[in-house]
Motif scaffolding. Structure first.
Motif, PDB file in Angstrom:
ATOM      1  N   ASP A   4       0.829  -1.201   0.000  1.00 54.53           N
ATOM      2  CA  ASP A   4       0.000   0.000   0.000  1.00 54.53           C
ATOM      3  C   ASP A   4       0.863   1.251   0.000  1.00 54.53           C
ATOM      4  OD1 ASP A   4      -2.279   1.495  -0.064  1.00 54.53           O
ATOM      5  OD2 ASP A   4      -2.921   1.019   1.966  1.00 54.53           O
ATOM      6  N   GLY A   5       1.758   1.342  -0.988  1.00 61.27           N
ATOM      7  CA  GLY A   5       2.603   2.514  -1.140  1.00 61.27           C
ATOM      8  C   GLY A   5       4.054   2.210  -0.833  1.00 61.27           C
ATOM      9  N   SER A   6       4.899   3.113  -1.245  1.00 65.24           N
ATOM     10  CA  SER A   6       6.324   3.000  -0.955  1.00 65.24           C
ATOM     11  C   SER A   6       6.946   4.384  -0.988  1.00 65.24           C
ATOM     12  CB  SER A   6       7.018   2.074  -1.957  1.00 65.24           C
ATOM     13  OG  SER A   6       6.877   2.588  -3.264  1.00 65.24           O
ATOM     14  N   GLU A  41      -1.317   4.195   1.602  1.00 66.79           N
ATOM     15  CA  GLU A  41      -1.520   5.146   0.506  1.00 66.79           C
ATOM     16  C   GLU A  41      -2.977   5.235   0.048  1.00 66.79           C
ATOM     17  OE1 GLU A  41       0.824   6.365  -3.548  1.00 66.79           O
ATOM     18  OE2 GLU A  41       0.737   4.239  -3.041  1.00 66.79           O
ATOM     19  N   ASN A  42      -3.656   4.123  -0.092  1.00 68.32           N
ATOM     20  CA  ASN A  42      -5.035   4.161  -0.582  1.00 68.32           C
ATOM     21  C   ASN A  42      -5.946   4.973   0.333  1.00 68.32           C
ATOM     22  OD1 ASN A  42      -4.501   2.633  -2.891  1.00 68.32           O
ATOM     23  ND2 ASN A  42      -4.817   0.713  -1.800  1.00 68.32           N
ATOM     24  N   ASN A  45      -4.921   8.724   0.317  1.00 70.94           N
ATOM     25  CA  ASN A  45      -5.346   9.418  -0.910  1.00 70.94           C
ATOM     26  C   ASN A  45      -6.826   9.776  -0.839  1.00 70.94           C
ATOM     27  OD1 ASN A  45      -2.906   9.609  -2.282  1.00 70.94           O
ATOM     28  ND2 ASN A  45      -3.155   7.621  -3.266  1.00 70.94           N
ATOM     29  N   LEU A  70       3.628   9.549   2.954  1.00 72.49           N
ATOM     30  CA  LEU A  70       3.710   8.108   3.198  1.00 72.49           C
ATOM     31  C   LEU A  70       4.702   7.769   4.300  1.00 72.49           C
ATOM     32  CD1 LEU A  70       3.481   6.622  -0.399  1.00 72.49           C
ATOM     33  CD2 LEU A  70       1.719   6.752   1.354  1.00 72.49           C
ATOM     34  N   ASP A  73       2.901   8.167   7.325  1.00 66.84           N
ATOM     35  CA  ASP A  73       1.642   7.426   7.260  1.00 66.84           C
ATOM     36  C   ASP A  73       0.465   8.313   7.659  1.00 66.84           C
ATOM     37  OD1 ASP A  73       0.127   5.133   6.619  1.00 66.84           O
ATOM     38  OD2 ASP A  73       0.063   4.510   8.719  1.00 66.84           O
TER      39      ASP A  73
END
Length: 136
Positions: A4-6, A41-42, A45, A70, A73
């Motif tokens: 879920d992101g980086s 991330e989801n 966003n 990110l 968090d």
């Protein structure tokens, strides 16, 4: 594996956010640095999109910016003057998301550094587009 992101941390290492301990183990098994996140991330966003919408309805005077961070968090809101009614309303909306939002006060007021004329070519992230304004 559910990621879920980086992002790149302060040491320049790629960190991959995972939505569970199992996913973190899978990421690490692939030779990458992983961490399990609360939001990811989801979700962040979606929070930012809601804040974008709130700002479109009423410009939050005194709020410098808001962004998905990110590494922290969180969706981070930067405020230089939260005393206006519009800033207070925006911050109330932001704070309604609990610990998914971090508010940083006493931030510098942002000011334009350049004028972009309609039709000007803009290049970013390998893409080229032009700026167009409906105002004439």
């Amino acid at each position: 594996m559910a990621t879920d992101g980086s992002f790149f941390n302060a040491k320049g290492e790629l960190v991959v956010d995972a939505d569970s301990a199992q996913a973190s183990r899978e990421v690490e098994g692939a030779g990458l640095r992983a961490r399990t996140v609360r939001h990811g991330e989801n979700e962040l966003n979606k929070v930012k999109a809601a804040l974008d919408g709130a700002a479109l309805r009423r410009t939050p005077t005194g709020v410098s910016s808001w962004e998905v961070d990110l590494a922290a968090d969180t969706a981070t809101v930067k405020v230089n003057d939260g005393d206006s009614a519009s800033a207070r309303a925006f911050l109330d909306k932001a704070r309604s998301y609990g610990d998914a939002v971090r508010v940083l006060s006493d931030q510098p007021d942002l000011a334009p550094k350049a004028t972009i004329k309609p039709g000007a070519e803009l290049a970013f992230n390998g893409f080229v587009c032009s700026c167009w304004s409906a105002q004439r």
